[in-house]
Design an enzyme around this catalytic site. Sequence first.
Site, PDB file in Angstrom:
ATOM      1  N   GLY A  68       0.849  -1.206   0.000  1.00  0.00           N
ATOM      2  CA  GLY A  68       0.000   0.000   0.000  1.00  0.00           C
ATOM      3  C   GLY A  68       0.874   1.241   0.000  1.00  0.00           C
ATOM      4  N   VAL A  81      -0.630   6.745   3.907  1.00  0.00           N
ATOM      5  CA  VAL A  81       0.032   6.239   5.109  1.00  0.00           C
ATOM      6  C   VAL A  81       1.292   5.450   4.743  1.00  0.00           C
ATOM      7  CG1 VAL A  81      -0.200   4.610   7.021  1.00  0.00           C
ATOM      8  CG2 VAL A  81      -1.987   6.255   6.554  1.00  0.00           C
ATOM      9  N   THR A 123      -9.065   0.861   3.992  1.00  0.00           N
ATOM     10  CA  THR A 123     -10.151   0.158   4.693  1.00  0.00           C
ATOM     11  C   THR A 123     -11.385   1.069   4.698  1.00  0.00           C
ATOM     12  OG1 THR A 123      -9.241   1.028   6.772  1.00  0.00           O
ATOM     13  CG2 THR A 123      -8.694  -1.247   6.222  1.00  0.00           C
ATOM     14  N   PRO A 124     -11.945   1.329   3.505  1.00  0.00           N
ATOM     15  CA  PRO A 124     -13.055   2.290   3.442  1.00  0.00           C
ATOM     16  C   PRO A 124     -14.331   1.739   4.077  1.00  0.00           C
ATOM     17  CG  PRO A 124     -12.776   1.179   1.327  1.00  0.00           C
ATOM     18  CD  PRO A 124     -11.658   0.700   2.201  1.00  0.00           C
ATOM     19  N   LYS A 133      -6.795   2.878  18.305  1.00  0.00           N
ATOM     20  CA  LYS A 133      -6.795   3.726  17.102  1.00  0.00           C
ATOM     21  C   LYS A 133      -8.200   4.285  16.862  1.00  0.00           C
ATOM     22  CE  LYS A 133      -5.943   5.717  13.311  1.00  0.00           C
ATOM     23  NZ  LYS A 133      -5.193   6.959  13.219  1.00  0.00           N
ATOM     24  N   CYS A 190     -10.600   9.653   7.544  1.00  0.00           N
ATOM     25  CA  CYS A 190     -10.568   8.799   8.745  1.00  0.00           C
ATOM     26  C   CYS A 190     -11.695   9.005   9.743  1.00  0.00           C
ATOM     27  CB  CYS A 190      -9.238   8.988   9.451  1.00  0.00           C
ATOM     28  SG  CYS A 190      -7.862   8.403   8.468  1.00  0.00           S
TER      29      CYS A 190
HETATM   30  N1  LIG Z   1      -4.853   8.925   5.406  1.00  0.00           N
HETATM   31  C1  LIG Z   1      -4.466   9.068   6.644  1.00  0.00           C
HETATM   32  O1  LIG Z   1      -4.086  10.158   7.074  1.00  0.00           O
HETATM   33  C2  LIG Z   1      -4.443   7.901   7.602  1.00  0.00           C
HETATM   34  C3  LIG Z   1      -3.836   8.056   8.855  1.00  0.00           C
HETATM   35  C4  LIG Z   1      -3.806   6.964   9.726  1.00  0.00           C
HETATM   36  C5  LIG Z   1      -4.344   5.745   9.348  1.00  0.00           C
HETATM   37  N2  LIG Z   1      -4.933   5.621   8.126  1.00  0.00           N
HETATM   38  C6  LIG Z   1      -5.409   4.291   7.736  1.00  0.00           C
HETATM   39  O2  LIG Z   1      -4.391   3.691   6.921  1.00  0.00           O
HETATM   40  C7  LIG Z   1      -4.970   2.875   5.898  1.00  0.00           C
HETATM   41  C8  LIG Z   1      -4.505   3.343   4.534  1.00  0.00           C
HETATM   42  O3  LIG Z   1      -4.983   4.650   4.329  1.00  0.00           O
HETATM   43  P1  LIG Z   1      -4.455   5.540   3.117  1.00  0.00           P
HETATM   44  O4  LIG Z   1      -5.041   6.893   3.332  1.00  0.00           O
HETATM   45  O5  LIG Z   1      -2.987   5.378   2.983  1.00  0.00           O
HETATM   46  O6  LIG Z   1      -5.183   4.802   1.894  1.00  0.00           O
HETATM   47  P2  LIG Z   1      -4.879   4.989   0.318  1.00  0.00           P
HETATM   48  O7  LIG Z   1      -6.122   4.639  -0.368  1.00  0.00           O
HETATM   49  O8  LIG Z   1      -4.221   6.302   0.090  1.00  0.00           O
HETATM   50  O9  LIG Z   1      -3.753   3.881   0.028  1.00  0.00           O
HETATM   51  C9  LIG Z   1      -3.986   2.498   0.064  1.00  0.00           C
HETATM   52  C10 LIG Z   1      -3.207   1.862  -1.076  1.00  0.00           C
HETATM   53  O10 LIG Z   1      -3.263   0.445  -0.936  1.00  0.00           O
HETATM   54  C11 LIG Z   1      -3.250  -0.118  -2.246  1.00  0.00           C
HETATM   55  N3  LIG Z   1      -3.736  -1.500  -2.175  1.00  0.00           N
HETATM   56  C12 LIG Z   1      -4.969  -1.933  -1.831  1.00  0.00           C
HETATM   57  N4  LIG Z   1      -5.005  -3.277  -1.837  1.00  0.00           N
HETATM   58  C13 LIG Z   1      -3.763  -3.710  -2.192  1.00  0.00           C
HETATM   59  C14 LIG Z   1      -3.174  -4.994  -2.363  1.00  0.00           C
HETATM   60  N5  LIG Z   1      -3.858  -6.116  -2.120  1.00  0.00           N
HETATM   61  N6  LIG Z   1      -1.879  -5.059  -2.739  1.00  0.00           N
HETATM   62  C15 LIG Z   1      -1.167  -3.926  -2.971  1.00  0.00           C
HETATM   63  N7  LIG Z   1      -1.670  -2.678  -2.815  1.00  0.00           N
HETATM   64  C16 LIG Z   1      -2.952  -2.578  -2.431  1.00  0.00           C
HETATM   65  C17 LIG Z   1      -4.152   0.801  -3.041  1.00  0.00           C
HETATM   66  O11 LIG Z   1      -3.904   0.669  -4.429  1.00  0.00           O
HETATM   67  C18 LIG Z   1      -3.759   2.173  -2.473  1.00  0.00           C
HETATM   68  O12 LIG Z   1      -2.757   2.811  -3.248  1.00  0.00           O
HETATM   69  C19 LIG Z   1      -6.482   2.968   6.110  1.00  0.00           C
HETATM   70  O13 LIG Z   1      -6.877   1.886   6.919  1.00  0.00           O
HETATM   71  C20 LIG Z   1      -6.651   4.274   6.876  1.00  0.00           C
HETATM   72  O14 LIG Z   1      -7.792   4.268   7.693  1.00  0.00           O
HETATM   73  C21 LIG Z   1      -4.974   6.660   7.233  1.00  0.00           C
HETATM   74  O1  LIG Z   2      -9.756  21.799  15.879  1.00  0.00           O
HETATM   75  C1  LIG Z   2      -9.970  21.235  14.799  1.00  0.00           C
HETATM   76  C2  LIG Z   2      -9.096  20.251  14.249  1.00  0.00           C
HETATM   77  C3  LIG Z   2      -9.423  19.654  13.040  1.00  0.00           C
HETATM   78  N1  LIG Z   2     -10.556  20.007  12.380  1.00  0.00           N
HETATM   79  C4  LIG Z   2     -10.907  19.327  11.110  1.00  0.00           C
HETATM   80  O2  LIG Z   2     -10.893  17.928  11.335  1.00  0.00           O
HETATM   81  C5  LIG Z   2     -10.529  17.234  10.152  1.00  0.00           C
HETATM   82  C6  LIG Z   2      -9.402  16.262  10.423  1.00  0.00           C
HETATM   83  O3  LIG Z   2      -8.233  16.976  10.718  1.00  0.00           O
HETATM   84  P1  LIG Z   2      -6.897  16.270  11.247  1.00  0.00           P
HETATM   85  O4  LIG Z   2      -7.224  15.381  12.375  1.00  0.00           O
HETATM   86  O5  LIG Z   2      -5.915  17.333  11.501  1.00  0.00           O
HETATM   87  O6  LIG Z   2      -6.423  15.459   9.944  1.00  0.00           O
HETATM   88  P2  LIG Z   2      -6.463  13.911   9.552  1.00  0.00           P
HETATM   89  O7  LIG Z   2      -5.406  13.720   8.535  1.00  0.00           O
HETATM   90  O8  LIG Z   2      -7.846  13.502   9.238  1.00  0.00           O
HETATM   91  O9  LIG Z   2      -5.949  13.138  10.879  1.00  0.00           O
HETATM   92  C7  LIG Z   2      -6.821  12.426  11.745  1.00  0.00           C
HETATM   93  O10 LIG Z   2      -7.108  11.153  11.220  1.00  0.00           O
HETATM   94  C8  LIG Z   2      -5.914  10.355  10.994  1.00  0.00           C
HETATM   95  C9  LIG Z   2      -6.362   9.088  10.309  1.00  0.00           C
HETATM   96  O11 LIG Z   2      -6.777   8.113  11.180  1.00  0.00           O
HETATM   97  C10 LIG Z   2      -5.216  10.123  12.334  1.00  0.00           C
HETATM   98  O12 LIG Z   2      -4.057   9.330  12.133  1.00  0.00           O
HETATM   99  C11 LIG Z   2      -4.856  11.464  12.957  1.00  0.00           C
HETATM  100  O13 LIG Z   2      -4.256  11.253  14.243  1.00  0.00           O
HETATM  101  C12 LIG Z   2      -6.114  12.300  13.102  1.00  0.00           C
HETATM  102  O14 LIG Z   2      -5.780  13.599  13.588  1.00  0.00           O
HETATM  103  C13 LIG Z   2     -10.160  18.319   9.132  1.00  0.00           C
HETATM  104  O15 LIG Z   2     -11.253  18.542   8.263  1.00  0.00           O
HETATM  105  C14 LIG Z   2      -9.896  19.536  10.000  1.00  0.00           C
HETATM  106  O16 LIG Z   2     -10.124  20.737   9.319  1.00  0.00           O
HETATM  107  C15 LIG Z   2     -11.412  20.963  12.895  1.00  0.00           C
HETATM  108  O17 LIG Z   2     -12.438  21.282  12.304  1.00  0.00           O
HETATM  109  N2  LIG Z   2     -11.090  21.558  14.087  1.00  0.00           N
END
Ligand SMILES: NC(=O)c1ccc[n+]([C@@H]2O[C@H](COP(=O)([O-])OP(=O)(O)OC[C@H]3O[C@@H](n4cnc5c(N)ncnc54)[C@H](O)[C@@H]3O)[C@@H](O)[C@H]2O)c1
Ligand SMILES: O=c1ccn([C@@H]2O[C@H](COP(=O)(O)OP(=O)(O)O[C@H]3O[C@H](CO)[C@@H](O)[C@H](O)[C@H]3O)[C@@H](O)[C@H]2O)c(=O)[nH]1
Length: 471
Positions: free
Chosen positions: A13, A17, A95-96, A224, A280
């Site tokens: 992936g 992340v 993990t949508p 989480k 998220c």
């Molecule tokens: N985006 C964030 O800020 C954030 C922060 C913390 C946790 N998370 C969690 O991390 C996970 C990933 O989120 P993301 O935002 O990086 O998602 P994303 O959609 O940006 O990336 C996921 C990637 O995985 C790939 N993929 C899916 N199935 C696959 C497979 N079988 N083999 C190889 N590649 C495969 C997809 O093509 C995609 O590029 C989710 O569970 C999310 O909830 C996201």
């Molecule tokens: O005081 C605040 C803080 C944030 N936001 C909004 O909340 C949303 C999420 O913001 P933020 O949490 O900063 O960004 P994410 O990238 O979504 O991060 C969250 O979601 C991630 C995915 O799980 C986690 O890893 C992070 O710890 C958690 O902060 C955004 O629309 C912000 O504009 C507000 O409206 N008010």
Amino acid sequence: MAPVNVSKICCIGAGYVGGPTCAVIALKCPHITVTIVDLNQARIDAWNSPDFKLPIYEPGLVEVVKQARGRNLFFSSDVDRGIQEADLIFVSVNTPTKKSGVGAGFAADLNYVELATRRIAAVAHSSKIVVEKSTVPCRTAESMRTILEANSRPGCRFDILSNPEFLAEGTAIKDLFAPDRVLIGSLQTPEGRDACAALTAVYANWVPTEKILTVGLWSSELSKLAANAMLAQRISSINALSAICEATGANIDEVAHAVGFDSRIGPKFLRASVGFGGSCFQKDILNLVYLAESLHLPQVAAYWRTVVDMNEHQKSRFSKTVVDTLFNTITGKHIAVLGFAFKADTGDTRESPAISLVRDFLSERAYVTIYDPQVEESQIWLDLAEACPLVPLETIKKQVTIAPSALDACKNKEAIVIATEWKEFKEIDWSSVYTHMNKPAFVFDGRMIVDADALRAIGFKVKVIGRGERV
Ligand SMILES: NC(=O)c1ccc[n+]([C@@H]2O[C@H](COP(=O)([O-])OP(=O)(O)OC[C@H]3O[C@@H](n4cnc5c(N)ncnc54)[C@H](O)[C@@H]3O)[C@@H](O)[C@H]2O)c1
Ligand SMILES: O=c1ccn([C@@H]2O[C@H](COP(=O)(O)OP(=O)(O)O[C@H]3O[C@H](CO)[C@@H](O)[C@H](O)[C@H]3O)[C@@H](O)[C@H]2O)c(=O)[nH]1
């Protein structure tokens, strides 16, 4: 068995992340070879692009990739090889929320996690530590272990860890360089503890050991969801209070400041807004709601559900304020929407409140011009098409324009709506904007970033979320 000395990591992936997290691991651990694999060839090509046009925008990311790529950081679409060569594999796939079937609209779609897990089982020739990096429901690691153990070759053992990621978009690199904590969950068996020690040793290359928390697998998975639920709950709480401020003349900034001064509450994450977005918060709370329901805890499910309900209310309340203030109709009026990303410093639009606002304005038959410094035009069309499934894209395109700058977006408009807190929106030449707008010229600040008094002095009518002043 002694803890494995990790020398090769594979991350399945290459998204928001997997990409930044493993790029930072590669930077901080030059002795470890890190290969990030993905089925999406276009994404991998972008990570490998010679001019560093990476598939995601994140401040500081290009610099990290420039230092490590080709040294000990590699991006590849050869998933099987990545798996086979690694001692430790992060599963960092999406993990949508499920769109259909049992739990549709709430439960996490674990199909990608399962497919990645099955692939590991199918192609691994040697023992692996498999790390659940994706956000998953409590006890997913058990399903992964069952799949791996049922399909493994003789002599191959798999130890599962949970290592949820807490980075926030826009500050991912900062968060990864200096995390509040790294959480590692493992089975409390000698093998589980050894696997945990191996991953701890990787992070210990730059994270102080007192910030590396080791807990049981299920606690780690649930922590989480709990962290995101509680963060989102603070925003819904402050947004609920912002509605009371608007009705009473109190100022949400002052309320948040006063409340946050209590050391038990603290000042962070109390910024009222047009609503939280991002991939998220909503997804993870709905996931928690589903988990509570499956465990026959309907009151617990209903409690967390209100956090999402309040967020929906905040978005529609803001749209309604725009309509009400513009003399109860925006039909045929021209509105500039500044910002389309779900927060500043990212090009990500997943669950962005801007999408709901534009959808609402379109349903009122207004003309909308959108400007965002990072979001691709094609992404805006995709999001609007998804948000208005019954309206052909050609019709949407007759009502929506995408502008190349904030100044262009605001020309000849009746109102400006600030949907994302991009720094450049604070620094706009508001006098010049005012000159080129239809009068009366309105500004609706959904992010509390403008100096409302200065704008009023220019001539604007201004409404800021959470402030009761009359326009
Ligand atoms: N985006 C964030 O800020 C954030 C922060 C913390 C946790 N998370 C969690 O991390 C996970 C990933 O989120 P993301 O935002 O990086 O998602 P994303 O959609 O940006 O990336 C996921 C990637 O995985 C790939 N993929 C899916 N199935 C696959 C497979 N079988 N083999 C190889 N590649 C495969 C997809 O093509 C995609 O590029 C989710 O569970 C999310 O909830 C996201
Ligand atoms: O005081 C605040 C803080 C944030 N936001 C909004 O909340 C949303 C999420 O913001 P933020 O949490 O900063 O960004 P994410 O990238 O979504 O991060 C969250 O979601 C991630 C995915 O799980 C986690 O890893 C992070 O710890 C958690 O902060 C955004 O629309 C912000 O504009 C507000 O409206 N008010």
